[in-house]
Design an enzyme around this catalytic site. Structure first.
Site, PDB file in Angstrom:
ATOM      1  N   TRP A   1      -9.013   7.342  -8.071  1.00 18.32           N
ATOM      2  CA  TRP A   1     -10.237   7.654  -8.809  1.00 18.32           C
ATOM      3  C   TRP A   1     -10.103   7.240 -10.275  1.00 18.32           C
ATOM      4  CZ3 TRP A   1     -15.221   8.797  -8.355  1.00 18.32           C
ATOM      5  CH2 TRP A   1     -15.695   9.093  -7.086  1.00 18.32           C
TER       6      TRP A   1
ATOM      7  N   ASN B   1     -11.049   2.000   2.733  1.00 11.67           N
ATOM      8  CA  ASN B   1     -10.492   1.934   1.379  1.00 11.67           C
ATOM      9  C   ASN B   1     -11.314   1.054   0.441  1.00 11.67           C
ATOM     10  OD1 ASN B   1      -8.313   2.632  -0.507  1.00 11.67           O
ATOM     11  ND2 ASN B   1      -7.891   0.444  -0.468  1.00 11.67           N
TER      12      ASN B   1
ATOM     13  N   TRP C   1     -15.307  11.148 -13.388  1.00  9.58           N
ATOM     14  CA  TRP C   1     -14.481  10.859 -12.211  1.00  9.58           C
ATOM     15  C   TRP C   1     -13.970  12.128 -11.536  1.00  9.58           C
ATOM     16  CZ3 TRP C   1      -9.637  12.904 -12.220  1.00  9.58           C
ATOM     17  CH2 TRP C   1      -9.041  13.199 -13.451  1.00  9.58           C
TER      18      TRP C   1
ATOM     19  N   GLU D   1       0.833  -1.202   0.000  1.00 12.50           N
ATOM     20  CA  GLU D   1       0.000   0.000   0.000  1.00 12.50           C
ATOM     21  C   GLU D   1       0.870   1.256   0.000  1.00 12.50           C
ATOM     22  OE1 GLU D   1      -3.449   0.080  -0.223  1.00 12.50           O
ATOM     23  OE2 GLU D   1      -3.078  -2.020  -0.663  1.00 12.50           O
TER      24      GLU D   1
ATOM     25  N   TRP E   1     -19.764  11.232 -20.799  1.00  6.55           N
ATOM     26  CA  TRP E   1     -20.243  11.206 -19.413  1.00  6.55           C
ATOM     27  C   TRP E   1     -21.607  11.888 -19.311  1.00  6.55           C
ATOM     28  CZ3 TRP E   1     -17.235   8.242 -16.461  1.00  6.55           C
ATOM     29  CH2 TRP E   1     -15.875   8.109 -16.782  1.00  6.55           C
TER      30      TRP E   1
ATOM     31  N   TRP F   1       1.970   1.688  -3.510  1.00  7.07           N
ATOM     32  CA  TRP F   1       0.907   2.294  -4.324  1.00  7.07           C
ATOM     33  C   TRP F   1       0.951   3.817  -4.197  1.00  7.07           C
ATOM     34  CZ3 TRP F   1      -2.038   1.194  -8.242  1.00  7.07           C
ATOM     35  CH2 TRP F   1      -2.500  -0.095  -8.469  1.00  7.07           C
TER      36      TRP F   1
END
Length: 434
Positions: free
Chosen positions: A363, A322, A340, A256, A287, A259
């Site tokens: 996102w 999360n 987004w 993590e 969208w 990341w």
């Protein structure tokens, strides 16, 4: 005399830039600036993150006073503050730590230019990450754009050299001696309100890390995750300390942290992702533009319990688990087919641990516009996710007391219909690019 400029590193222990400033000799005077270029853009005057910074600075100031020095706290535009400080103090240098966000890079470049024009050194160091910029790159010396090979190289590069703490305390004697205490501007004076919110403590338990791979996906568990995001975001804890603990106890938690740094180097090398899709072809997605649907998502009134519980938790506490973050983000972008960026900005407004690179990267990962091979096929089924990760319903009942009554809304959209609509929209957008 030298200045040290605190930003995302609000601690005096194991602080790279502060260590170098103190070790250089002379005297070091710490500075913090409440940046109006940032604060003026915040929508909520009871923004708890500003309060967290303020309370942390109060503690930091007391700690520095015990060492015989002080923290100078200002409120204004950084360049203007530094113009006054450099004119009145004539320091030899300004020391600080790197920041990788587009705004921060421009800000620091402007301050560095000012320093150089006055013959003052500007010195910046790596502190908030283990590896930065071009330290983890492909064999072709290009930035990684896929996580797994990046993580492998990141983990292979970990060593005592990168994980060791900076021994700042050896040089505390080099802080500038300040007899008269400088006052801080009040929270109200900088335009924000005080709340009675209790922030998560800075505490990392070995037991939590050892069980992290088994507990991290279940939002009802209070101690399933570390809740250290806000401390990592504002640097009240060192990334090196956390990485050492992760190496000892939890490979999953260590991944993590990888990341986090992956997304930081993506933002650093590809700053356009702040407002645009990482993969440009996804700019062609048609969208929807439904303010009503977006508001229902924000309020936690979509009729999908796991989504709604997550949004209500976020609105009330500034935190969201999360796993639930992924589900709510997927729901907005795939089920409601809303952009987004709108969801990313809402999270940016509400999350205590908001950090641009991670928020943006996650996102875009959820939306399918980011660093993935065939991302748009990934559409979370919120009901399946609920059954898998909150089987007894403890989490959803905590945040949705009216669940099961007529006051709770019916689903805003049918899952099967929404999934097909999303796939069609993405396929249509990508077809000209094939």
């Amino acid at each position: 005399m030298n200045f040290f400029w605190f930003r995302r590193d609000l601690r005096i222990d194991d602080n790279a830039g502060l260590y170098h400033a103190l070790r250089e000799g002379g005297s070091v005077l710490p500075v913090f600036i409440f940046d109006t270029d940032i604060l003026d853009k915040l929508e909520d005057k009871d923004d708890r993150r500003v309060q967290f910074i303020y309370e942390t600075l109060t503690e930091l100031k007391s700690e520095l006073r015990r060492l015989g020095t002080d923290l100078l706290v200002f409120h204004g535009r950084p360049l203007e503050v530094w113009k006054k400080l450099l004119a009145t103090h004539s320091p030899q240098g300004v020391y600080t730590n790197h920041d990788y966000e587009p705004y921060a890079i421009k800000r620091d470049a402007a301050v560095e230019k000012l320093c150089k024009s006055l013959g003052v050194g500007f010195h910046s160091y790596k502190d908030q990450v283990i590896f930065e910029k071009d330290e983890i790159v492909t064999e072709a010396r290009k930035p990684y754009t896929v996580y797994t090979p990046y993580k492998k190289k990141w983990q292979a590069g970990l060593s005592d050299f990168y994980l060791q703490s900076y021994p700042n305390s050896r040089y505390f004697k080099n802080f500038a001696k300040v007899k008269k205490q400088e006052t801080m501007p009040s929270l109200q004076k900088i335009g924000f309100k005080h709340t009675d919110f209790d922030f998560p403590p800075l505490k990392l338990e070995a037991k939590l890390l050892k069980n992290y791979d088994k507990t991290r996906d279940f939002p009802a568990l209070e101690k399933g995750t570390s809740h250290l995001g806000i401390h990592l975001r504002f640097g009240t804890v060192s990334i090196r300390e956390l990485a050492r603990e992760a190496v000892k106890f939890s490979p999953v938690w260590l991944s993590e942290l990888a990341w986090r740094e992956f997304f930081m180097q993506i933002l650093y090398h590809f700053p356009k992702v702040e407002k645009q899709s990482f993969r440009p072809e996804y700019e062609n997605v048609s969208w929807r533009n439904s303010k009503a649907d977006f508001e229902r998502w924000c309020e936690g009134m979509t009729g999908y319990p796991l989504v709604d519980a997550g949004m209500r938790e976020l609105n009330e506490t500034g935190y969201m688990h999360n796993r639930v973050r992924m589900v709510t983000a997927s729901f907005l972008t795939k089920h409601l087919l809303l952009h987004w960026y709108d969801g990313e900005r809402y999270f940016a407004r509400k999350l205590l641990d908001f950090e641009l690179a991670s928020n943006n990267g996650n996102w875009q990962w959820s939306a399918g516009t980011g660093c993935d091979a065939a991302p748009y096929f990934r559409i979370f089924n919120p009901q399946t996710q609920l059954e898998r990760f909150d089987k007894k319903g403890d989490y959803i009942r905590k945040w949705i007391p009216e669940l099961g009554t007529s006051r709770y809304p019916k689903p805003i959209v049918d899952h099967v219909f929404a999934r097909q609509r999303a796939l069609k929209a993405f396929q249509s957008a990508l077809k000209p690019m094939e």
